[in-house]
Design an enzyme around this catalytic site. Structure first.
Site, PDB file in Angstrom:
ATOM      1  N   GLU A  61      -2.395   7.623 -14.781  1.00  0.00           N
ATOM      2  CA  GLU A  61      -3.163   7.750 -16.020  1.00  0.00           C
ATOM      3  C   GLU A  61      -3.010   9.139 -16.625  1.00  0.00           C
ATOM      4  O   GLU A  61      -2.885   9.284 -17.845  1.00  0.00           O
ATOM      5  CB  GLU A  61      -4.657   7.479 -15.750  1.00  0.00           C
ATOM      6  CG  GLU A  61      -4.946   6.072 -15.257  1.00  0.00           C
ATOM      7  CD  GLU A  61      -4.960   5.963 -13.746  1.00  0.00           C
ATOM      8  OE1 GLU A  61      -5.775   5.199 -13.218  1.00  0.00           O
ATOM      9  OE2 GLU A  61      -4.153   6.659 -13.084  1.00  0.00           O
ATOM     10  N   ASN A 317      10.032  -8.211  19.561  1.00  0.00           N
ATOM     11  CA  ASN A 317       9.542  -9.201  18.587  1.00  0.00           C
ATOM     12  C   ASN A 317       8.418 -10.019  19.202  1.00  0.00           C
ATOM     13  O   ASN A 317       7.366 -10.229  18.585  1.00  0.00           O
ATOM     14  CB  ASN A 317      10.681 -10.131  18.157  1.00  0.00           C
ATOM     15  CG  ASN A 317      11.614  -9.498  17.149  1.00  0.00           C
ATOM     16  OD1 ASN A 317      11.309  -8.463  16.556  1.00  0.00           O
ATOM     17  ND2 ASN A 317      12.766 -10.118  16.940  1.00  0.00           N
TER      18      ASN A 317
END
Length: 386
Positions: A61, A317
């Site tokens: 902004e 994994n």
């Protein structure tokens, strides 16, 4: 009346798409802060825009406001389109909500609220208290997807974990050891999939693998996307006994971007040798016969690592999945099968099809001859943390 409402919705989405494009362009440049884009519009024209880049401090902004003022634009009555709720608190900069109020902005359109429970909604409340018209949830899914990692980090205090794997047509991770060439990767997927993996690395703060993969493949694990980033991709190896070879590609290419986790029982001479050649070694108390994965993620979070890409072997994994530490899954399926004796996708977990069935928001994409299946196991923006 309905036509005018529809017209406003279309206008809001069009300018928000531009703000989202600005936010996406800050990939690799904003972490550990969120990626945010802002567009200022007056009389139907863009008069200022900007995105947040961490090293430049200013939020999107503020960048957009400065851009407009440099052009001599009067912002009274303007509309601000922001991909994330304007902040209401003092951090490295002042509150963006106050800056928009002071500029005379009449309307603010925010794609999503801030994921931080301590500040969420406060920026919107401050704007409304100043009698500014505020609209929220314009293109919210797209905006949230950009900042999944930030949301997970700010809510749970740990990085977003994405498990990536390249699999054969029969769901296997790699050929049997007897069919492989030592220290050379066995490519299952094509060039298109591998290029996408580079983009995934670029979108991550760290890539993590295990010593098994290091010894078998001798990987480099760098971000070769060619895209700019503010800090190097952190390459992380879980190596309980500190067996990473000093002549490996990882060690030889280390430039303050290689972190090896070992356990407290590892040979101190191995730790000293790795540290001597510029590798950072962190030794953690083991959890049984392996490293404590929660402790690993906590250590990475303490370094403001908000996203981790797993590029692991079968054992890791399986361990990450078994401990419910995976947030997202991306599986690349190649057309060729590997057959019996090949390395399973995740030890003790079953075929990848079981994992795919549990994914939410599943998306399928083709990369050359390969098929990519991606989805989430956990919503990083969930209101209640597990």
């Amino acid at each position: 009346m309905e036509d005018s409402v529809q017209s406003r919705e279309q206008i809001d989405e069009a300018f928000m798409h531009r703000a989202l494009k600005l936010a996406r362009a800050s990939l690799g440049l904003a972490s550990p802060n969120p990626q945010v884009g802002c567009v200022l519009v007056r009389d139907g024209e863009i008069v200022g825009e900007g995105a947040h880049v961490y090293d430049q401090r200013d939020h999107a902004e503020i960048v957009a406001l400065r851009h407009a003022r440099e052009r001599g634009t009067d912002l009274s009555g303007a509309t601000a389109y922001v991909t994330l709720e304007p902040c209401s608190h003092h951090g490295r900069t002042g509150p963006c909500a106050d800056a928009l109020i002071a500029a005379g902005v009449r309307r603010v359109v925010a794609a999503t609220l801030d994921p931080n429970p301590q500040v969420s909604g406060k920026g919107i409340a401050r704007l409304r208290a100043a009698r500014i018209d505020v609209a929220v949830e314009v293109l919210q899914p797209e905006a949230r997807a950009i900042n999944d990692a930030f949301a997970r980090f700010i809510r749970a205090g740990r990085p977003l974990v994405t498990l990536k794997a390249a699999l054969s047509a029969d769901g296997m991770l790699a050929p049997p050891a007897s069919a492989r060439i030592e220290k050379q990767p066995h490519w299952l997927t094509g060039a298109e999939s591998r290029a996408e993996v580079q983009c995934m690395r670029h979108a991550s703060d760290a890539v993590l693998t295990g010593i098994g993969t290091v010894l078998a493949d001798d990987p480099l694990l760098t971000d070769r996307s060619g895209l700019p980033r503010r800090r190097s991709l952190l390459r992380v190896v879980l190596d309980s006994r500190l067996r990473t070879p000093l002549d490996s590609q990882l060690v030889r290419s280390a430039r303050g971007d290689l972190l090896i986790f070992g356990d407290t029982h590892a040979d101190p001479d191995r730790a000293a040798a790795l540290q001597y050649v510029g590798v950072e070694v962190v030794q953690l108390k083991p959890q049984g016969d392996r490293l404590d994965l929660d402790a690993v993620l906590a250590a990475l979070a303490s370094r403001q690592i908000i996203s981790v890409l797993l590029e692991c072997g079968s054992e890791l994994n399986g361990a990450f999945l078994a401990q419910d530490l995976v947030d997202k899954v991306v599986l690349f399926h190649a057309p060729a099968a590997l057959g019996e004796g090949a390395l399973p996708f995740a030890a003790g977990f079953g075929p990848p099809s079981l994992l795919e069935q549990s994914l939410k928001g599943t998306a399928r994409t083709n990369f050359g001859a390969d098929t990519c299946v991606a989805g989430t196991l956990r919503d990083p923006w969930a209101a209640v943390l597990d």
